[in-house]
Structures are given as C-alpha cells and as structure tokens.
Design a protein around this motif. Structure first.
Motif, mmCIF file in Angstrom:
data_model
loop_
_atom_site.group_PDB
_atom_site.id
_atom_site.type_symbol
_atom_site.label_atom_id
_atom_site.label_comp_id
_atom_site.label_asym_id
_atom_site.label_seq_id
_atom_site.Cartn_x
_atom_site.Cartn_y
_atom_site.Cartn_z
ATOM 1 N N ASP A 62 5.276 13.172 -10.177
ATOM 2 C CA ASP A 62 5.656 13.475 -8.799
ATOM 3 C C ASP A 62 7.160 13.270 -8.608
ATOM 4 O O ASP A 62 7.873 12.787 -9.500
ATOM 5 N N ASN A 90 8.887 11.200 -7.076
ATOM 6 C CA ASN A 90 9.439 9.847 -7.027
ATOM 7 C C ASN A 90 9.720 9.263 -8.403
ATOM 8 O O ASN A 90 10.202 8.126 -8.509
ATOM 9 N N LYS A 130 10.844 3.053 -7.180
ATOM 10 C CA LYS A 130 9.397 2.912 -7.318
ATOM 11 C C LYS A 130 8.993 2.795 -8.785
ATOM 12 O O LYS A 130 9.565 3.452 -9.657
ATOM 13 N N ARG A 153 -3.850 9.350 -5.348
ATOM 14 C CA ARG A 153 -3.602 9.227 -3.918
ATOM 15 C C ARG A 153 -3.357 7.769 -3.523
ATOM 16 O O ARG A 153 -2.429 7.461 -2.757
ATOM 17 N N ALA A 154 -4.187 6.853 -4.043
ATOM 18 C CA ALA A 154 -4.078 5.450 -3.670
ATOM 19 C C ALA A 154 -2.772 4.838 -4.163
ATOM 20 O O ALA A 154 -2.087 4.107 -3.429
ATOM 21 N N THR A 161 0.014 6.363 -4.831
ATOM 22 C CA THR A 161 1.127 6.932 -4.076
ATOM 23 C C THR A 161 1.284 6.216 -2.737
ATOM 24 O O THR A 161 2.401 5.845 -2.338
ATOM 25 N N LYS A 162 0.177 5.994 -2.032
ATOM 26 C CA LYS A 162 0.248 5.299 -0.749
ATOM 27 C C LYS A 162 0.720 3.857 -0.916
ATOM 28 O O LYS A 162 1.408 3.309 -0.049
ATOM 29 N N ASP A 163 0.373 3.247 -2.036
ATOM 30 C CA ASP A 163 0.767 1.862 -2.277
ATOM 31 C C ASP A 163 2.158 1.729 -2.873
ATOM 32 O O ASP A 163 2.557 0.649 -3.320
ATOM 33 N N GLY A 164 2.918 2.816 -2.874
ATOM 34 C CA GLY A 164 4.332 2.730 -3.198
ATOM 35 C C GLY A 164 4.705 2.967 -4.641
ATOM 36 O O GLY A 164 5.836 2.658 -5.039
ATOM 37 N N PRO A 217 -9.028 2.798 -1.711
ATOM 38 C CA PRO A 217 -8.441 3.461 -0.548
ATOM 39 C C PRO A 217 -8.042 4.901 -0.856
ATOM 40 O O PRO A 217 -7.843 5.263 -2.017
ATOM 41 N N GLU A 218 -7.960 5.714 0.187
ATOM 42 C CA GLU A 218 -7.533 7.114 0.072
ATOM 43 C C GLU A 218 -8.514 7.989 -0.706
ATOM 44 O O GLU A 218 -8.165 9.083 -1.140
ATOM 45 N N ASP A 228 -10.922 10.693 -1.643
ATOM 46 C CA ASP A 228 -11.177 12.039 -1.140
ATOM 47 C C ASP A 228 -12.550 12.475 -1.631
ATOM 48 O O ASP A 228 -12.707 12.936 -2.765
#
Length: 279
Positions: free
Chosen positions: A8, A10, A17, A40-41, A43-46, A240-241, A243
C-alpha cells in the motif's frame, strides 16, 4: 516475482508506519486470505501492509515457493526503508522461516515473524495423503519428518527475529497442532490455552479475534507476543474490520484454488532438497 508483491501507499521511509508483509498459505491467494481481515485491521491500527502472491497459489514445491517470500521481503524492506515484520498463515510460516533461514540478508531485514496455524513441522494430514506413496510435492514436504521439515527445524532462524506461533487445538487441517505448529526457540501459543472453549478452525485463524490481538501485541512490543500483556484477550471472537461479504466471496473462490492441488503432479518421493540446504 516482482509482480507478485503488492504494497500500500504507506510503505515508504517517510510514512512513519511499520510495514507488515502477509504471506498466504495453500490455495487461497493473497486477496482471498487477507483483503477482508488482516489487511483491513492492520491498516486501521496504523501499519503499512504488503502482500505476496506465491506462485501457483502456493500449491507447488515449497523451496520454490519460499523464493517468492525472499523476493517479497527484500522488496518490502527496500520500499519501507527499515526492517519489516512478517505474518504467515498455514504453509506461509514454513515458507517464510525457510526464507529467513537460508538467505542471511532476508533474516537481517525482519524483526518479527508471526505464524497463524503454521505447518512448521508438517501435519498428519499430509502424512495420510502420501500413504499411497504418490502425492503432490508439497504434500511430501509438509509430511512430518520430511527432509524439508527436518531441514527447516534443525536450527533456529536468526535469534534477532522474534518468532511467535499462534495456533488452534481444534484446527482441522494442521494436527497435532501443539506439536507441529510449535517452533523451537519461539513463543508458541494455543488459543484454547487462554480462551476456552473456543472452537477455531484452520481458516478461522485468519479472523480469530484473540489471535489478532496477540499478533498485534507482538508487532507493538519488543520480543514475541505475551498473552499477559493483552487486556480482554478473549473479549471478541472476531478481529476488527472484518468484512463478512468479502470473506464469503474469498472463501468460495479460494476453495476452488485449494482443490486445484489435486491437479498437481503426483510423484513417488519427496523432491530433493536444494543444494544450499542439503549439506
């Protein structure tokens, strides 16, 4: 092999990161394994995330599959500008550990190796497939006491790499789980030792909430995962997250790719180890 690596935006030296490379197992490709859950999880957690698509959906000869991981770790390390962490599922952990064992520059590029339901010492089900003396190359190699398994486990990878192996005692594919998913010199954690009576299957380790929290703990702290450090470890059975629709679609598509292993050539003996590992 370069086309097998995805990262990705980042994954660069200026994002601040940590980069995590995700290594899929047999059959399921990178998207099937990670897009609806860990990707997904994390990514959300940084975290910044890379994935690798092992050739032939991971159904081929293990040492060749490990070369995809070698290339992916090098690519992710170069893009990130710093050492990375690796998370693998099923056959992913043995391929990643093989890469770290036999390529010194790869080992020096990794700080954490986290296995989910890893067939690190093979599985009794591969033994059963090969009982008729003909089976795919990967089944020979993931049989217990195979030359590949013995070579992988005869010496620990670089001790600077913190190895955490997470597994489920109710895994329907990797058994006996505590024996074959444990890595000597690593930290080995059965989900049911802390969250009873959870019934977590092989694919379930890709969305298990406790497993994800332990993986996150390893990523966020020096050293391997420590269950005592994780509050409310068993509070949520799903990461988390998650789908659900993405998981359902990937499960259907991944099942077809997994069953494709029956179309692999059936051979009468385990492939010879590469020369670099045979000595």
């Amino acid at each position: 092999m370069d086309n097998s690596v995805w990262c990705d935006g980042n994954v660069n030296p200026t994002s601040g990161k940590k980069t995590v490379l995700l290594v899929h197992g047999v059959g399921f490709d990178a998207r099937d394994s990670w897009s609806w859950g860990y990707q997904r999880a994390l990514t959300k957690d940084g975290f910044a995330v890379c994935t690798v698509q092992v050739g032939n959906f991971g159904r081929g000869e293990a040492a060749q599959g490990a070369e995809y991981v070698v290339n992916a770790i090098r690519e992710a390390r170069e893009r990130a500008g710093q050492n990375i962490s690796v998370i693998g599922h099923s056959a992913g952990p043995p391929l990643a550990l093989w890469a770290m064992k036999y390529w010194p520059d790869v080992a020096e590029s990794v700080d954490d190796m986290i296995g989910l339901a890893g067939a690190i010492k093979g599985t009794i089900f591969a033994d059963a497939v090969c009982v008729v003396d003909k089976c795919p190359a990967l089944a020979w190699q993931l049989s217990r006491d195979s030359n590949f398994v013995n070579a992988l486990n005869d010496q620990r990878v670089n001790p600077d790499i913190d190895v955490t192996s997470l597994f489920s005692l109710t895994d329907e594919g990797i058994q006996p789980a505590r024996e074959v998913s444990s890595y000597d010199g690593g930290t080995n954690i059965a989900i049911q030792d802390h969250c009873r009576p959870w019934l977590v299957g092989h694919v379930g380790m890709l969305y298990d909430g406790a497993g994800y929290k332990l993986a996150l703990d390893a990523l966020n702290h020096p050293g391997p995962a420590d269950p005592a450090r994780v509050p409310d470890l068993c509070g949520n059975p799903i990461l988390p997250e998650f789908d659900a629709l993405g998981f359902a679609k990937s499960g259907i598509e991944g099942a077809g790719k997994y069953l494709g292993i029956i179309g692999e050539p059936f051979i009468g003996a385990e492939p010879a180890l590469p020369a670099y590992a045979a000595g």
